[in-house]
Design an enzyme around this catalytic site. Structure first.
Site, PDB file in Angstrom:
ATOM      1  CG  HIS A   3      -1.890  -1.193   1.202  1.00 42.74           C
ATOM      2  ND1 HIS A   3      -2.659  -1.605   0.134  1.00 42.74           N
ATOM      3  CD2 HIS A   3      -2.070  -2.128   2.177  1.00 42.74           C
ATOM      4  CE1 HIS A   3      -3.306  -2.724   0.469  1.00 42.74           C
ATOM      5  NE2 HIS A   3      -2.954  -3.064   1.695  1.00 42.74           N
ATOM      6  CG  ASP A  50      -5.115  -6.403  -0.224  1.00 42.31           C
ATOM      7  OD1 ASP A  50      -5.224  -7.308   0.606  1.00 42.31           O
ATOM      8  OD2 ASP A  50      -5.007  -5.206   0.110  1.00 42.31           O
TER       9      ASP A  50
HETATM   10  C1  NGQ Z   1      -5.407  -7.978   6.138  1.00 38.94           C
HETATM   11  N1  NGQ Z   1      -6.049  -6.110   4.765  1.00 38.94           N
HETATM   12  O1  NGQ Z   1      -4.450  -8.364   6.802  1.00 38.94           O
HETATM   13  O2  NGQ Z   1      -6.154  -8.740   5.544  1.00 38.94           O
HETATM   14  C2  NGQ Z   1      -5.659  -6.481   6.093  1.00 38.94           C
HETATM   15  C3  NGQ Z   1      -6.712  -6.100   7.093  1.00 38.94           C
HETATM   16  C4  NGQ Z   1      -5.425  -5.182   9.033  1.00 38.94           C
HETATM   17  C5  NGQ Z   1      -5.758  -4.905   4.293  1.00 38.94           C
HETATM   18  N2  NGQ Z   1      -5.036  -4.116   5.050  1.00 38.94           N
HETATM   19  C6  NGQ Z   1      -6.292  -6.290   8.503  1.00 38.94           C
HETATM   20  N3  NGQ Z   1      -6.149  -4.517   3.113  1.00 38.94           N
HETATM   21  O3  NGQ Z   1      -4.801  -4.452   8.259  1.00 38.94           O
HETATM   22  O4  NGQ Z   1      -5.349  -5.046  10.254  1.00 38.94           O
HETATM   23 ZN    ZN Z   2      -3.101  -7.169   2.701  1.00 41.58          ZN
END
Ligand code: NGQ
Ligand code: ZN
Length: 408
Positions: free
Chosen positions: A226, A277
């Protein structure tokens, strides 16, 4: 004659299990719905995944990736233990499910077991729903050792640090010294949400990217996932480090993250790859198109990724995603040369295509799938636009989904 073959594209950021909840988080639960309310839904869903459903979902997803022209995937894997946080009898059962899915579908896998230790920058313990993600550093290194023994010409193993929110500073140092001098990919989520940037400043006295670059030897092994919210100084220090940024435009749009400063980053010589993602979309075409279109909407201009010497937007985007993606994957460039994607010469949108506009027409001319055949080395994995095992894979996926959704 225009050559309609493309080098296979790396998908450098993926959480496979989230594919099964695509389209299931689009109903308002709160007028202030955000990344953080989505995350609660996602955790609830994650709590129902078993090694068996993990395998079925990953097979379906990876087959779809191959059909869309991705020939490799970096799996950022953090669903390690049973839902109550107790390790499975085989502590790598969930990892093995992913590795088996990649092997059975034929996709190139960079497997990144994730270190996840706490619930926020202040070091608070994992919440109940986060318990299945957690490891002590020592147990994590044991898992890593075990996985690395399986490396092959189709499997690379690296590490992922979930985020600065989830890995305390001392653990980060410990892990990095354990892998010091080893050539393996290191991925981390960073600076995706504004709240995360603000909390990092409040607790650690610096912005996330600023803090990371001051506290770790970030180099070409690294992928920053990101990196949406950057100052000019942070942007320059990323490019100087030679790290890759993993841009995930459809997920970043879906979650309301913000828009990455693409033009400034390219001007500074930055490297990027693309990731699916959360897998709300499984299409490199859609990722690349969203990447360019969000820039146009903000700048109110056209052809943002292009330059006078590189006028084709599709070409610039594809070439970057290829080079940055290969670097992030940890596979040698030579390994990737075995991955070939053939486009459909009969497709109407490719009629009369010239070599110099092939990638623009691939990326910007609609939504009909254009991939006809995919080969990885000697293995043909997609024929006539379909994965060679598509039927059986889809049947198992449907069965798994029915069970998963019934349990909800
Ligand atoms: C994840 N996803 O690990 O799946 C994360 C969400 C977080 C994104 N950041 C959970 N898009 O970041 O705490
Ligand atoms: Zn991720």
């Amino acid at each position: 004659m225009t050559d309609l073959t493309l080098p296979g594209l790396p998908n450098i950021h993926c959480h496979a299990f989230q594919r099964a909840m695509a389209g299931l988080a689009e109903r308002q639960t709160d007028p202030a719905d955000s990344f953080w309310t989505w995350r609660e839904l996602m955790y609830r869903f994650a709590g129902r995944i078993t090694p068996e459903s993990q395998y079925d979902i990953a097979c379906q997803l990876y087959a779809e990736m191959l059909e869309s022209g991705y020939t490799g995937v970096c799996e950022f894997h953090y669903l390690h233990h049973s839902p109550d946080g107790v390790p499975y009898a085989d502590p790598s059962a969930m990892s093995e499910a992913i590795i088996a899915a990649a092997r059975d579908t034929g996709i190139r896998l960079s497997f990144l077991p994730v270190l996840y230790m706490c619930g926020g920058f202040d070091g608070r313990p994992l919440s109940e729903r986060q318990r299945r993600f957690g490891h002590a550093v020592e147990d994590f290194l044991r898992l890593l050792e075990r996985l690395r023994r399986q490396e092959s010409d189709m499997l690379r193993v690296g590490i992922a640090l979930h985020s600065l929110r989830a890995v305390p500073a001392d653990a980060l140092r410990e892990i990095l010294s354990a892998v010091h001098g080893q050539s393996l990919p290191i991925h981390i989520h960073i600076a995706e949400q504004v709240a995360e940037v603000e909390e990092c400043i409040a607790v650690r006295g610096a912005r996330p990217v600023e803090w990371l670059l001051a506290n770790a030897d970030v180099d070409a092994r690294w992928t920053l996932v990101h990196a949406t919210h950057l100052t000019v100084a942070e942007l320059r220090s990323i490019t100087a480090s030679k790290a890759v940024v993993a841009l995930c435009p459809t997920t970043e749009a879906n979650l309301g993250d913000g828009v990455f400063p693409l033009r400034e980053f390219l001007d500074a010589g930055g490297r990027f790859g693309i990731g699916s993602d959360s897998n709300v979309s499984v299409s490199p075409v859609e990722e690349l198109r969203w990447l360019e279109y969000t820039q146009r909407l903000l700048a109110r201009q056209r052809n943002i990724a292009a330059t006078p010497s590189q006028p084709s937007v599709g070409d610039v985007l594809y070439t970057h995603a290829l080079d940055g993606g290969r670097q992030a994957s940890g596979f040698a460039v030579d390994a990737w040369r075995r991955d070939i994607v053939h486009l459909d010469a009969d497709a109407a949108v490719l009629a009369g295509v010239r070599q110099e506009d092939m990638l623009d027409r691939f990326v910007f001319a609609g939504n009909r799938p254009l991939v006809r055949e995919v080969r990885i080395g000697n293995r043909m994995v997609v024929r006539e636009g379909r994965h060679v095992g598509a039927e059986g894979i889809a049947e198992r996926y449907r069965r798994s989904l029915r069970t998963l959704l019934a349990d909800g």
